[in-house]
Design an enzyme around this catalytic site. Structure first.
Site, short mmCIF file in Angstrom:
data_model
loop_
_atom_site.label_atom_id
_atom_site.label_comp_id
_atom_site.label_asym_id
_atom_site.label_seq_id
_atom_site.Cartn_x
_atom_site.Cartn_y
_atom_site.Cartn_z
N ARG A 12 -2.56 7.38 -0.26
CA ARG A 12 -3.24 7.66 1.01
C ARG A 12 -2.32 8.36 2.00
O ARG A 12 -2.71 9.34 2.62
CB ARG A 12 -3.80 6.38 1.62
CG ARG A 12 -4.96 5.79 0.82
CD ARG A 12 -5.42 4.48 1.39
NE ARG A 12 -4.30 3.54 1.41
CZ ARG A 12 -4.22 2.45 2.17
NH1 ARG A 12 -5.20 2.16 3.00
NH2 ARG A 12 -3.20 1.64 2.10
N ASN A 30 -8.71 3.29 0.47
CA ASN A 30 -8.79 2.57 -0.79
C ASN A 30 -10.16 1.93 -0.90
O ASN A 30 -10.76 1.53 0.10
CB ASN A 30 -7.75 1.45 -0.85
CG ASN A 30 -6.35 1.97 -1.08
OD1 ASN A 30 -6.15 3.08 -1.54
ND2 ASN A 30 -5.36 1.15 -0.78
#
Length: 86
Positions: A12, A30
């Site tokens: 990320r 996520n």
């Protein structure tokens, strides 16, 4: 959507860095099933580069599958790492 070993490997944050450098807006998060979901908006060539990057991810990731779908733009500004979608 990106599947494989993509959580706990800085996917990320690295995605955010790549997007900011490319001038692409959107977000990444996520998912509870172990996948990562990302949304990109911007210049088509820059978005395509990010989509291609998602097929590799950062060095510690093992991308097994990348699924791409197109949606109408939302007019997003900036790029953020969103909390995990529980």
């Amino acid at each position: 959507m990106v599947a494989g070993v993509v959580q706990g490997v800085f996917f990320r944050d690295t995605c955010r860095q790549q997007a900011v450098a490319a001038g692409v807006a959107g977000w990444v998060r996520n998912l509870p099933d172990g996948r990562v979901e990302a949304v990109f908006e911007g210049e088509p060539a820059a978005v395509e580069r990010l989509v291609e990057w998602c097929g590799r991810g950062p060095s510690r990731a093992v991308v097994e599958e990348r699924r791409v779908s197109e949606e109408p733009p939302e007019g997003l500004a900036g790029f953020q790492v969103r909390p995990t979608a529980w």
